[in-house]
Design a protein around this motif. Structure first.
Motif, PDB file in Angstrom:
ATOM      1  N   GLN A  48       0.761  -1.087  -0.055  1.00 16.70           N
ATOM      2  CA  GLN A  48       0.004  -0.003   0.053  1.00 16.70           C
ATOM      3  C   GLN A  48       0.821   1.231  -0.010  1.00 16.70           C
ATOM      4  N   ARG A  49       1.916   1.225   0.829  1.00 10.89           N
ATOM      5  CA  ARG A  49       2.886   2.396   0.733  1.00 10.89           C
ATOM      6  C   ARG A  49       3.500   2.709  -0.451  1.00 10.89           C
ATOM      7  N   GLU A  50       3.892   1.327  -1.097  1.00 15.54           N
ATOM      8  CA  GLU A  50       4.613   1.681  -2.369  1.00 15.54           C
ATOM      9  C   GLU A  50       3.650   2.163  -3.645  1.00 15.54           C
ATOM     10  N   ILE A  51       2.342   1.635  -3.373  1.00 15.68           N
ATOM     11  CA  ILE A  51       1.332   2.127  -4.503  1.00 15.68           C
ATOM     12  C   ILE A  51       1.049   3.844  -4.154  1.00 15.68           C
ATOM     13  N   GLY A  54       3.945   5.582  -5.367  1.00 18.69           N
ATOM     14  CA  GLY A  54       4.154   5.618  -6.919  1.00 18.69           C
ATOM     15  C   GLY A  54       2.900   6.816  -7.357  1.00 18.69           C
ATOM     16  N   VAL A  55       1.505   6.734  -6.990  1.00 15.57           N
ATOM     17  CA  VAL A  55       0.503   7.747  -7.406  1.00 15.57           C
ATOM     18  C   VAL A  55       1.204   9.107  -6.906  1.00 15.57           C
ATOM     19  N   ALA A  56       1.587   9.169  -5.720  1.00 13.94           N
ATOM     20  CA  ALA A  56       2.127  10.596  -5.533  1.00 13.94           C
ATOM     21  C   ALA A  56       3.103  11.066  -6.361  1.00 13.94           C
ATOM     22  N   SER A  57       4.049  10.288  -6.847  1.00 12.97           N
ATOM     23  CA  SER A  57       5.126  10.613  -7.468  1.00 12.97           C
ATOM     24  C   SER A  57       4.399  10.904  -9.074  1.00 12.97           C
ATOM     25  N   TYR A  58       3.649  10.156  -9.492  1.00 10.99           N
ATOM     26  CA  TYR A  58       2.935  10.405 -10.697  1.00 10.99           C
ATOM     27  C   TYR A  58       2.266  11.797 -10.625  1.00 10.99           C
ATOM     28  N   LEU A  59       1.587  12.208  -9.717  1.00 14.41           N
ATOM     29  CA  LEU A  59       0.576  13.459  -9.438  1.00 14.41           C
ATOM     30  C   LEU A  59       1.496  14.473  -9.443  1.00 14.41           C
ATOM     31  N   SER A  60       2.837  14.163  -9.010  1.00 11.05           N
ATOM     32  CA  SER A  60       3.612  15.534  -8.676  1.00 11.05           C
ATOM     33  C   SER A  60       4.214  15.798 -10.235  1.00 11.05           C
ATOM     34  N   ARG A  72     -14.009  13.663  -1.671  1.00 16.06           N
ATOM     35  CA  ARG A  72     -13.161  13.331  -0.758  1.00 16.06           C
ATOM     36  C   ARG A  72     -11.785  13.403  -1.391  1.00 16.06           C
ATOM     37  N   GLY A  73     -11.704  13.887  -2.576  1.00 18.64           N
ATOM     38  CA  GLY A  73     -10.441  13.628  -3.156  1.00 18.64           C
ATOM     39  C   GLY A  73     -10.054  12.163  -3.708  1.00 18.64           C
ATOM     40  N   GLU A  74     -10.927  11.616  -3.825  1.00 22.15           N
ATOM     41  CA  GLU A  74     -10.529   9.954  -4.314  1.00 22.15           C
ATOM     42  C   GLU A  74     -11.035   9.913  -5.895  1.00 22.15           C
ATOM     43  N   ILE A  75     -10.142   8.847  -6.517  1.00 16.54           N
ATOM     44  CA  ILE A  75     -10.446   8.695  -7.829  1.00 16.54           C
ATOM     45  C   ILE A  75     -10.598   7.250  -8.135  1.00 16.54           C
ATOM     46  N   ARG A  76     -11.492   6.658  -8.474  1.00 15.73           N
ATOM     47  CA  ARG A  76     -11.652   5.125  -8.987  1.00 15.73           C
ATOM     48  C   ARG A  76     -10.468   4.511  -9.776  1.00 15.73           C
ATOM     49  N   LEU A  77     -10.056   3.561  -9.393  1.00 16.43           N
ATOM     50  CA  LEU A  77      -8.687   2.815 -10.015  1.00 16.43           C
ATOM     51  C   LEU A  77      -8.956   2.935 -11.493  1.00 16.43           C
ATOM     52  N   GLN A  78      -9.990   2.453 -12.058  1.00 12.97           N
ATOM     53  CA  GLN A  78     -10.077   2.489 -13.599  1.00 12.97           C
ATOM     54  C   GLN A  78     -10.140   3.778 -14.295  1.00 12.97           C
ATOM     55  N   ASP A  79     -10.388   4.814 -13.364  1.00 11.13           N
ATOM     56  CA  ASP A  79     -10.286   6.194 -14.080  1.00 11.13           C
ATOM     57  C   ASP A  79      -8.883   6.742 -14.264  1.00 11.13           C
ATOM     58  N   LEU A  80      -7.882   6.101 -13.583  1.00 13.40           N
ATOM     59  CA  LEU A  80      -6.542   6.577 -13.545  1.00 13.40           C
ATOM     60  C   LEU A  80      -5.862   6.224 -15.031  1.00 13.40           C
ATOM     61  N   PRO A  81      -4.827   7.043 -15.376  1.00 11.60           N
ATOM     62  CA  PRO A  81      -4.389   6.888 -16.697  1.00 11.60           C
ATOM     63  C   PRO A  81      -3.796   5.500 -16.736  1.00 11.60           C
ATOM     64  N   PRO A  82      -3.680   4.800 -17.936  1.00  7.51           N
ATOM     65  CA  PRO A  82      -3.172   3.551 -18.237  1.00  7.51           C
ATOM     66  C   PRO A  82      -1.806   3.353 -17.696  1.00  7.51           C
ATOM     67  N   LEU A  84      -0.377   4.508 -15.177  1.00 11.98           N
ATOM     68  CA  LEU A  84      -0.249   4.266 -13.776  1.00 11.98           C
ATOM     69  C   LEU A  84      -0.827   3.231 -13.203  1.00 11.98           C
ATOM     70  N   ILE A  85      -2.117   2.839 -13.898  1.00 12.54           N
ATOM     71  CA  ILE A  85      -2.551   1.403 -13.757  1.00 12.54           C
ATOM     72  C   ILE A  85      -1.736   0.469 -13.714  1.00 12.54           C
ATOM     73  N   ALA A  86      -0.864   0.273 -14.862  1.00 12.61           N
ATOM     74  CA  ALA A  86      -0.158  -0.650 -15.181  1.00 12.61           C
ATOM     75  C   ALA A  86       0.948  -0.692 -14.126  1.00 12.61           C
ATOM     76  N   GLU A  87       1.752   0.397 -13.672  1.00 13.39           N
ATOM     77  CA  GLU A  87       2.283   0.536 -12.572  1.00 13.39           C
ATOM     78  C   GLU A  87       1.947  -0.109 -10.958  1.00 13.39           C
ATOM     79  N   ILE A  88       0.545   0.213 -11.010  1.00 10.51           N
ATOM     80  CA  ILE A  88      -0.114  -0.361  -9.592  1.00 10.51           C
ATOM     81  C   ILE A  88      -0.125  -1.639 -10.000  1.00 10.51           C
ATOM     82  N   GLU A  89      -0.594  -2.238 -11.120  1.00  5.91           N
ATOM     83  CA  GLU A  89      -0.949  -3.667 -11.062  1.00  5.91           C
ATOM     84  C   GLU A  89       0.511  -4.283 -10.945  1.00  5.91           C
TER      85      GLU A  89
END
Length: 166
Positions: A48-51, A54-60, A72-82, A84-89
């Motif tokens: 979870q910390r690594e994900i 990675g998301v924070a780094s991408y968003l920077s 609440r500042g949340e986004i659905r996983l499927q709405d992330l850029p491809p 970033l989804i690939a990195e998370i997976e």
């Protein structure tokens, strides 16, 4: 060598259990399962910390479409850029592999083999195999840590490995 994990002194027995208070090998196996469960939890937290990192780094470096982010500042996983989804997976797959390698689930084939074995000797042999596997894992980890530490034998490697994220 010593057994891995924080086992209470005097709590380990490899003998046949004689009563509910003297569970013998089964008590030791129960402690081993607790150890594996704790390692699984730690791996989940690290993932979870690594994900999140990675998301924070991408968003920077990138922004997200505002209409995809909820109140609440949340986004659905499927709405992330491809990408970033690939990195998370990829992170999830790597950690899933580590958890699967533990094979610590009570219903796993490993524990089924213990339950189905005909003798105490067979159970001891199976359990000793697991302990040796864990000792090898720890020895490998220790040698990798020393390889990437700044105090290696040749004096090289100051500051550790550049891509070490732990």
């Amino acid at each position: 060598g010593p057994l891995p994990g924080p086992f209470p002194a005097g709590s380990l027995s490899f003998a046949r259990g004689t009563s509910p208070s003297d569970r013998g090998l089964w008590g030791t196996i129960g402690l081993w399962q607790q150890f594996l469960e704790q390692r699984t939890q730690v791996l989940g937290q690290k993932m979870q910390r690594e994900i999140q990192s990675g998301v924070a780094s991408y968003l920077s470096d990138n922004s997200l479409r505002e209409d995809l982010v909820n109140a609440r500042g949340e986004i659905r996983l499927q709405d992330l850029p491809p990408e970033l989804i690939a990195e998370i997976e990829a992170i999830q797959r790597r950690y899933r592999g580590e958890v699967d390698a533990l094979d610590g689930e009570p219903g796993s084939l490993r524990f089924q083999a213990l339950l189905q074995s005909d003798s105490h000797r067979q159970r001891l042999a199976l359990f000793c195999t697991w302990l040796r596997k864990e000792q090898k894992r720890l020895a490998t980890r220790k040698s990798l840590q020393s390889l990437f530490s700044s105090g290696d034998a040749k004096g090289e490697g100051e500051g550790g490995a550049p891509d070490d994220k732990s």
